[in-house]
Design a protein around this motif. Structure first.
Motif, short mmCIF file in Angstrom:
data_model
loop_
_atom_site.label_atom_id
_atom_site.label_comp_id
_atom_site.label_asym_id
_atom_site.label_seq_id
_atom_site.Cartn_x
_atom_site.Cartn_y
_atom_site.Cartn_z
N TYR A 1 86.93 37.90 54.24
CA TYR A 1 87.38 37.10 53.11
C TYR A 1 86.65 35.76 53.02
N ASP B 1 87.46 32.85 53.79
CA ASP B 1 88.26 31.67 53.43
C ASP B 1 88.50 30.77 54.64
N GLY C 1 93.21 33.64 53.85
CA GLY C 1 93.13 34.45 52.65
C GLY C 1 93.81 35.80 52.74
N ILE C 2 94.37 36.14 53.90
CA ILE C 2 95.00 37.45 54.05
C ILE C 2 96.25 37.57 53.20
N ARG D 1 95.51 38.19 49.45
CA ARG D 1 95.10 39.56 49.11
C ARG D 1 96.28 40.52 49.16
N ARG E 1 90.17 45.15 48.33
CA ARG E 1 90.22 43.79 48.87
C ARG E 1 91.33 43.62 49.89
#
Length: 432
Positions: A260, A262, A72-73, A76, A219
């Motif tokens: 995150y 994810d 998920g990095i 964002r 975020r």
């Protein structure tokens, strides 16, 4: 003559579709036969060459790239950059360039950037009026910022095979990277409205826009802190590039799992396996290339090549141009690892004799990869961008050639003929 035959064998095998590592093995087999080399001694020397602390950074940075992609990095980062600059003319294209640059400052690889940034941005770019062929071309070239912006796996390999400082090679490619970012953003802004029309997003007033920016910044903060920690730690002397790779991998894992959320055990295991496969391939290439290099050095092939070029071309500027052309052509056929570990050491003595600093040559090689990796017939990065963008390579070639002709090639020439662009930061930091 044997050296030229070896290069010919490598090119034929790669064009025939033989995996890169085994293409190198075929070249090694020919050279062992041609020069009657002692294979046992070569294996021992090859093992000692890859038995390096610096190379531990390779699997760790590769793993970081996969964790960013699945944790998920990358999402964002893209959201943050799009909120900040995406609403301006050409903003969506500029967002992809900046996202690729920041991604490269963490993962150090182009393929992970193509997969991550392309999957997230190709669709929204099409909705904003960007042709998929143009978006794929822009993605292919901007993803190569992962090779120029430190930490870079390509620069680690260059430093290992040429015995240079990893930190110095990292610093040398910063100037060309900034120049490439600026050039791509300007070219993208020029293209919008001339070759296609960008559809404006829904307008937001100041009250709606400020919270959106605030939320996106909060975020993205853990992801944005990664390049600061990695590069600040390396250049601040807090830790070595290898230790920085370990910090990056650990931080990406913690962010993916606990911030995150994810990332789960199944995705993490898949990322580890993918990183191991990629690393294994690169290490095999390195092992064979070190053994090939040992034979070539023993037979004085690089010195003979230097003398041959010197007898044909006396002007140092023309020698630089000739080497640039060869690097681009090699990059059109080989991948960035092959160019770095085989071609770069072969031409390094010639470059040093022509007055080029080895660290400066590192940035020249990196810039050549940007062009070669997006040029047919092989064009591995461009083909991957086309697969991600679900567009034919035939439609993407012309936009890609345009970007390389008006951005990539000028950046390479400036890097070649303005040494201070590459050497200023390494000298400032005391690396050279």
């Amino acid at each position: 003559m044997e050296g030229l035959i070896a290069i010919g064998i490598l090119l034929v095998l790669m064009v025939a579709g033989v995996p890169v590592a085994w293409s190198f093995a075929g070249v090694l087999a020919y050279l062992v036969y041609a020069f009657d080399a002692n294979l046992n001694t070569l294996m021992l020397q090859g093992y000692r060459s890859v038995d390096s602390v610096i190379l531990i950074a390779l699997p760790l940075f590769v793993l970081t790239g996969y964790l960013m992609q699945s944790g998920g990095i990358a999402k964002r980062l893209v959201d943050f950059i799009e909120v900040m600059i995406g609403k301006r003319r050409g903003g969506m294209g500029a967002s992809m360039v900046m996202a690729s640059g920041i991604f490269g400052a963490i993962a150090g690889t182009a393929t992970a950037a193509v997969a991550s940034i392309g999957t997230i941005m190709i669709g929204p770019l099409e909705q904003r009026g960007y042709p998929r062929s143009y978006s794929a071309a822009l993605l292919g070239i901007s993803s190569l910022l992962g090779i120029l912006i430190p930490p870079s796996i390509t620069m680690i390999l260059f430093a290992v095979v040429t015995r240079q400082s990893v930190a110095a090679c990292f610093a040398a490619s910063v100037g060309p990277a900034i120049l490439l970012i600026i050039g791509l953003i300007i070219a993208n802004r020029f293209s919008v409205g001339r070759f296609f029309h960008e559809v404006s997003s829904a307008a937001n007033d100041g009250m709606e826009q400020l919270p959106g920016k605030g939320r996106a910044t909060i975020r993205a903060f853990p992801a944005l802190s990664l390049p600061i920690i990695i590069l600040g730690g390396i250049y601040g002397g807090v830790f070595t590039p290898t230790e920085a790779a370990a910090v990056a991998a650990f931080a990406a894992m913690m962010i993916g799992f606990f911030i995150y959320k994810d990332l789960n055990l199944k995705i993490f295991a898949r990322s580890v396996v993918s990183a191991a496969e990629t690393t294994g391939t690169v290490i095999l290439i390195l092992l064979f290339s070190f053994m090939i290099g040992r034979i070539l050095a023993f037979e004085r092939i690089p010195q003979d090549l230097t003398e041959l070029v010197r007898t044909m071309i006396e002007n140092p500027l023309l020698i630089l141009i000739a080497v640039n052309i060869f690097l681009i052509v090699a990059g059109m056929i080989m991948d960035d690892v092959s160019v770095t570990v085989v071609v770069a050491p072969l031409f390094l003595p010639l470059m040093v004799e022509s007055g080029v600093h080895p660290v400066h040559f590192a940035s020249i090689v990196a810039c050549s990869v940007v062009i070669g990796a997006n040029s047919p017939p092989v064009a591995p990065i461009l083909y991957m961008a086309c697969r991600i963008g679900k567009v034919s390579i035939h439609k993407t070639v012309m936009p890609a050639l345009g970007l390389m002709a008006f951005v990539g090639l000028p950046v390479m020439m400036i890097t070649t003929f303005v040494p201070e662009l590459s050497l200023f930061l390494p000298r400032l930091l005391g690396f050279v």
